[in-house]
Design an enzyme around this catalytic site. Structure first.
Site, short mmCIF file in Angstrom:
data_model
loop_
_atom_site.label_atom_id
_atom_site.label_comp_id
_atom_site.label_asym_id
_atom_site.label_seq_id
_atom_site.Cartn_x
_atom_site.Cartn_y
_atom_site.Cartn_z
N GLY A 181 0.83 -1.21 0.00
CA GLY A 181 0.00 0.00 0.00
C GLY A 181 0.86 1.26 0.00
N GLU A 185 -11.81 8.41 1.25
CA GLU A 185 -13.13 7.97 1.75
C GLU A 185 -12.88 7.30 3.09
OE1 GLU A 185 -16.04 8.48 0.35
OE2 GLU A 185 -15.55 9.03 -1.71
#
Ligand code: NAD
Length: 537
Positions: free
Chosen positions: A252, A290
């Protein structure tokens, strides 16, 4: 179907737990009842990287059923080197894809939607099995991906720029929307299919390629979903405009830091999202965040209480409290508060026999996802009690295999107590007593997060106050419906620590584009704007 699902409840009582199953060699995928996993092309050991072909040289991860603790199957994740290669292939694929006319790209997305329709049943079951959400929610999640594909097909023919009046004679200003390049999607465990879908359908339609890293604990959904998309790409002789690299934090972080990833769409916790936002900004990339929510449901004195109770039930307990839009605070007018709590608790009681394995047809409340969720649930309830809160219902971890907790209602806390201001990803709701709608709005807005909110009122002036500038400061501002369960047609996302991103419908597609402002001089003479004169003979 129902009979087929019921056997899974029996499994829940057999005493398996995560430690026991990790030591055993038995995987659900090998059992005939789970043949739907094989229908999706999954095997006991699956490669977790797709870039036109499948591979995976990183650590192998086992995926578990949170409803029983049993191992489902394994995925060989990618490592950082594979991620970097995948990024390179995604960038090359983009160079071809951007040349494809938008409506033709839309046709490919239409095919992805059709392919998902074929696999909706087994894929939705896998979503349920791997996350812990109930059968209808797993199906609903895949439906959301299908819906956004339909939306994107239409979008492919109508998204457009504009023509703007120029102050100069015989000049025209145009505005055009161009793709960004490679879009990286990092998703959370609780929506392992739809979040990728919202991003991919719109990003592909607007001419981008997509690289996905799903959550480490839901790798099978990532692999199965990518297989469905990859089949459409293969059939159309397309390069890998969708790629996957399953992995943990190292993968990530590497994705986030890579300049070749033009937009990072990140869904996850506020803390990680903040780090991601800073890293992407450091390299002047684009980001959609988000992040977490702390969503309030306000019950005004004029509310239709029956409807509000139903909204509270689904809002607080749906997905076992693990939606970003889950109702975490109910702010009730003081005249209604006590009766509301009594009625809510009566409804909660009816749900106790409906706690069970997520794939059992009778279940309304499935497990939470991991032991970590259980631990956070327990710690939060202890903290709430220490702060003077009363457990009006629930509060206990259930002694059975898997990760089951009682849906919980807590009353009597201050509106600004530490637990009330924190998002605990479990089915815990705090009921607060407010003097009036103004006070309720102030409490709604005082938390760091700004995702979803709802008011139940029959009073038009309160309703319009709520949606006006003095009202809710959230991205989702509902009236007489739940805080959770948004549709794809509107833009989805929230303000403040929720990150400010918007996905899905409305004009959220613009985030996947760069805007070109184009001034065309068709006068035959050069004229500067604002009347500036600057020339020599
Ligand atoms: P998380 O933040 O732990 O993980 C999200 C993803 O980020 C995972 O894929 C993880 O591997 C990855 N990740 C972790 N550290 C990273 C790093 N340093 N750099 C890059 N990637 C990294 O979140 P979670 O526990 O999977 O999900 C729950 C959270 O997500 C909740 O806070 C929930 O509210 C939020 N959420 C928000 C929305 C929304 O649309 N606003 C939707 C779903 C979930």
């Amino acid at each position: 179907m129902i009979a087929h699902l019921r056997h899974l409840t029996r499994l829940a009582g057999r005493g398996h737990n995560r430690l026991a199953s990790s030591a055993s060699t038995s995987y659900l995928i090998d059992q005939p009842e789970y043949s739907f996993l094989k229908e999706l092309g999954l095997e006991r050991n699956n490669p977790g990287v797709y870039s036109g072909h499948w591979q995976g040289r990183g650590p192998t991860i086992t995926s578990y059923d949170p409803g029983t603790g049993q191992a489902i199957a394994k995925v060989r994740q990618g490592n950082v080197q594979e991620l970097q290669q995948t990024i390179g292939l995604g960038v090359e694929a983009y160079k071809q894809w951007r040349q494809v006319p938008a409506p033709v790209r839309g046709e490919i997305v239409r095919q992805i939607g059709d392919e998902l329709r074929k696999y909706k049943e087994p894929l939705g079951k896998l979503v349920s099995l791997e996350v812990g959400k109930i059968y209808s929610e797993g199906q609903g999640e895949v439906q959301e991906f299908i819906d956004i594909c339909d939306y994107a097909v239409g979008l492919s023919r109508i998204y457009s720029g504009q023509l703007i009046n120029s102050e100069r004679a015989d000049h025209t200003i145009l505005e055009a929307w161009r793709p960004l390049g490679l879009v990286g999607v990092i998703s959370a465990y609780n929506f392992p299919n739809a979040v990728f879908g919202w991003n991919a359908a719109i990003a592909l339609t607007t001419g981008n390629s997509v690289l996905w890293k799903g959550a480490p604990s839901t790798p099978l959904v990532s692999v199965a979903t990518t297989k469905i998309v990859a089949e459409v790409l293969r059939r159309n002789n397309l390069p890998p405009v969708v790629t996957l690299c399953q992995g943990g934090t190292d993968v990530g972080q590497s994705l986030v830091g890579d300049k070749r990833v033009n937009l990072v769409s990140f869904t996850g916790s506020c803390k990680t999202g903040q780090d991601v936002g800073v890293e992407v900004q450091r390299r002047f990339g684009k980001v959609i965040l988000e992040l977490g929510g702390n969503n309030a449901l306000i019950i005004d004195s004029s509310a239709n209480v029956k409807m509000a109770l139903d909204a509270a039930l689904f809002g607080c307990i749906g997905t076992s409290g693990q939606r970003c839009t889950t109702t975490r605070r109910i702010i009730v007018h003081e005249q209604l508060h006590d009766q509301f709590v009594t009625s809510l608790v009566a409804k909660y009681k009816q749900l106790i026999p409906r706690i069970g394995h997520q794939l059992d047809a009778q279940t309304l409340v499935g497990p939470v996802h991991t032991q970590q969720n259980v631990d956070n649930y327990r710690t939060t309830i202890e903290e709430a009690k220490a702060l003077g809160g009363t457990v009006a219902f629930g509060g206990k971890v259930l002694e059975r295999s898997g990760y089951y907790v009682e849906p919980t209602v807590i009353t009597g806390l201050a509106h600004d107590a530490s637990v009330v201001h924190r998002e605990t990803f479990a089915p815990i709701v705090y009921v607060l007593k407010a003097k009036n709608v103004d006070e309720a709005i102030a409490w709604n807005n005082e938390v760091e997060q700004g995702l979803s909110s709802a008011i139940f009122t029959e009073d038009i002036s309160q309703a319009f106050k709520w949606i006006g500038a003095r009202g809710s400061d959230c991205g989702i501002v509902n009236i007489n419906t739940t805080t959770n369960g948004a549709e794809i047609g509107g833009a989805f996302g929230g303000e403040k620590a929720t990150g400010g991103g918007r996905e899905s419908g409305s004009d959220a597609w613009k985030q996947y584009c760069k805007r070109a402002t184009i001034t065309v001089n068709h006068s035959g003479e050069l004229a500067c704007a604002q009347g500036v004169v600057f020339n020599v003979e």
